[in-house]
Design an enzyme around this catalytic site. Structure first.
Site, short mmCIF file in Angstrom:
data_model
loop_
_atom_site.label_atom_id
_atom_site.label_comp_id
_atom_site.label_asym_id
_atom_site.label_seq_id
_atom_site.Cartn_x
_atom_site.Cartn_y
_atom_site.Cartn_z
CB CYS A 12 -0.96 -0.01 1.18
SG CYS A 12 -0.21 -0.64 2.68
CG HIS A 72 -0.50 3.93 4.50
ND1 HIS A 72 -1.25 3.81 5.65
CD2 HIS A 72 -0.20 2.65 4.11
CE1 HIS A 72 -1.42 2.52 5.94
NE2 HIS A 72 -0.79 1.81 5.02
P1 NAP Z 1 -7.50 -10.94 7.36
O1 NAP Z 1 -8.48 -9.90 7.82
O2 NAP Z 1 -6.82 -11.76 8.39
O3 NAP Z 1 -8.30 -11.93 6.35
C1 NAP Z 1 -7.71 -13.10 5.86
C2 NAP Z 1 -8.70 -13.87 5.00
O4 NAP Z 1 -8.07 -15.11 4.62
C3 NAP Z 1 -10.01 -14.25 5.74
O5 NAP Z 1 -11.07 -14.24 4.83
C4 NAP Z 1 -9.72 -15.69 6.19
O6 NAP Z 1 -10.91 -16.46 6.36
C5 NAP Z 1 -8.94 -16.19 4.99
N1 NAP Z 1 -8.17 -17.38 5.33
C6 NAP Z 1 -7.30 -17.55 6.36
N2 NAP Z 1 -6.81 -18.82 6.35
C7 NAP Z 1 -7.39 -19.45 5.31
C8 NAP Z 1 -7.31 -20.75 4.78
N3 NAP Z 1 -6.52 -21.70 5.33
N4 NAP Z 1 -8.05 -21.05 3.67
C9 NAP Z 1 -8.83 -20.12 3.11
N5 NAP Z 1 -8.98 -18.87 3.56
C10 NAP Z 1 -8.26 -18.53 4.65
O7 NAP Z 1 -6.35 -10.31 6.46
P2 NAP Z 1 -6.39 -8.92 5.62
O8 NAP Z 1 -5.93 -7.81 6.47
O9 NAP Z 1 -7.72 -8.82 4.92
O10 NAP Z 1 -5.22 -9.19 4.55
C11 NAP Z 1 -5.43 -10.10 3.48
C12 NAP Z 1 -4.23 -10.08 2.56
O11 NAP Z 1 -4.08 -8.79 1.98
C13 NAP Z 1 -2.92 -10.39 3.26
O12 NAP Z 1 -2.15 -11.16 2.37
C14 NAP Z 1 -2.34 -9.04 3.53
O13 NAP Z 1 -0.93 -9.08 3.59
C15 NAP Z 1 -2.80 -8.25 2.32
N6 NAP Z 1 -2.96 -6.82 2.55
C16 NAP Z 1 -3.68 -6.32 3.59
C17 NAP Z 1 -3.86 -4.92 3.70
C18 NAP Z 1 -4.67 -4.29 4.79
O14 NAP Z 1 -4.84 -3.07 4.74
N7 NAP Z 1 -5.22 -5.02 5.75
C19 NAP Z 1 -3.31 -4.10 2.75
C20 NAP Z 1 -2.61 -4.64 1.71
C21 NAP Z 1 -2.44 -6.00 1.62
P3 NAP Z 1 -11.59 -16.65 7.83
O15 NAP Z 1 -12.30 -15.38 8.13
O16 NAP Z 1 -12.51 -17.79 7.62
O17 NAP Z 1 -10.47 -16.94 8.79
#
Ligand code: NAP
Length: 336
Positions: free
Chosen positions: A145, A229
């Protein structure tokens, strides 16, 4: 045009929820299948998800049943957006690409894979127009980001003036840590001087996007701001330092490539340059271009010490889901 059906992997997470929100009224894509972990699969989306966004849960996904993230159950869609946890994205995204799906990912797992393009469409989106990959499907990623606003500013300056070194301090909003993210005890009235894992991404991903060997030093800190950011950037040049006016003029004339016109999420002018020294501020980040613009201000310097400026992007819209959406639009535009 009838919208094509798409899936969202990791639909219950912070990024997945934003995918569902931004796809709600999308003219080209309609969410037909949502996937998450085994703990959520089989439940209705509205029952499994604690909705964290300011707008209400899209009615189109609320009653969908959450599926396992395996290619067999996503039959009927050609394209999946991935907001999967990075630890599982590695295996699962490849499984979808090998099964013939187009995977447009926001996760970091495959960003530096030599066969996977790392794309900010306004900067290097032309790589999507002639994609050649070893899978029957496709896998496309967008960067971190902070990297998105950073390369947007760097692209014209590198091309025209030859940037030699970049020092960037990113003051990162709380929403970048997902939910529940940083504890209130740590974040209230405080700044955390280190964000684990961030600085190496900011120092390497721009090199792949720009195709240049720049020297980048990054500092990443967490600030008590909800979204947006803010980057303090200092640039050293290979030759003579350009004037503040030259830098400002160049950034103001940076345009979205004409072949992207027609993409529903593209802005004609993605960089908004301010003379007002009190801009840009995170609290206004959603007001311009619905969170898709990159805001630039405080351009100053000249002489042997180089140019300093500030840039701001909405971290979960422009810095994440909005960029993935734009990547999918470019693919749809040029592969239909
Ligand atoms: P998050 O809130 O923890 O969500 C993770 C997702 O992955 C949930 O839907 C979870 O499902 C699913 N998941 C976890 N284990 C799994 C499995 N074994 N099989 C299938 N699905 C599974 O994470 P997030 O913050 O949204 O981030 C998601 C991705 O985007 C990451 O790779 C992160 O590095 C990237 N990212 C995040 C941001 C941000 O601002 N947060 C920004 C840029 C990039 P359940 O709900 O069922 O556990």
């Amino acid at each position: 045009m009838k919208p094509s059906k798409v899936g969202v992997l990791g639909a219950t997470g912070a990024v997945g929820q934003m995918f569902c929100r931004m796809l709600e009224h999308h003219p080209w894509f309609e969410v037909a299948i949502v996937g998450a972990s085994e703990a959520s699969s089989g439940k209705r989306y509205r029952d499994a998800v604690t909705w964290r966004l300011e707008s209400s849960m899209p009615s189109g996904v609320a009653d969908l049943t959450i599926q396992s993230c395996v290619p067999e159950v996503f039959e009927g869609v050609d394209l999946v957006f991935s907001g999967l946890d990075s630890t599982v994205a590695h295996v699962k995204e490849l499984a979808f690409a090998e099964a013939g799906f187009t995977v447009v990912s926001n996760a970091s797992a495959h960003r530096m894979h030599p066969d996977v393009p790392l794309v900010v469409p306004e900067v290097n989106g032309d790589v999507l127009r002639s994609l050649s990959q070893p899978w029957s499907g496709q896998l496309v990623t967008n960067p971190n980001c902070v990297v998105i606003p950073l390369v947007m500013v760097l692209k014209p300056l590198v091309d025209v003036f030859g940037v030699g070194s970049v020092h960037v301090t990113s003051m990162q909003a709380l929403s970048g840590a997902g939910y529940p993210g940083v504890s209130a005890m740590d974040s209230t009235g405080n700044i955390l001087p280190f964000i684990p894992g961030e600085e190496p991404k900011i120092e390497t991903e721009p090199l792949k996007i720009l195709g240049r060997d720049l020297a980048i030093r990054s500092t990443a800190v967490r600030v008590p701001v909800r979204h947006g950011h803010l980057l303090s950037i200092h640039l050293g040049f290979e030759g003579a330092t350009p004037s503040v006016n030259e830098v400002s003029q160049l950034l103001q004339t940076f345009e979205t490539p004409s072949w992207m016109k027609g993409c529903p999420s593209a802005l004609d002018k993605v960089l908004k340059v301010y003379d007002d020294p009190m801009q840009p501020q995170p609290r206004f980040v959603e007001q311009e271009g619905q969170g898709m613009a990159v805001h630039v201000g405080r351009i100053r310097g000249e002489g042997p010490l180089g140019i300093s400026l500030m840039a701001l992007g909405h971290n979960t819209i422009r810095g994440a889901v909005g960029c993935a959406l734009l990547n999918a639009e470019v693919l749809a535009l040029h592969q239909s």
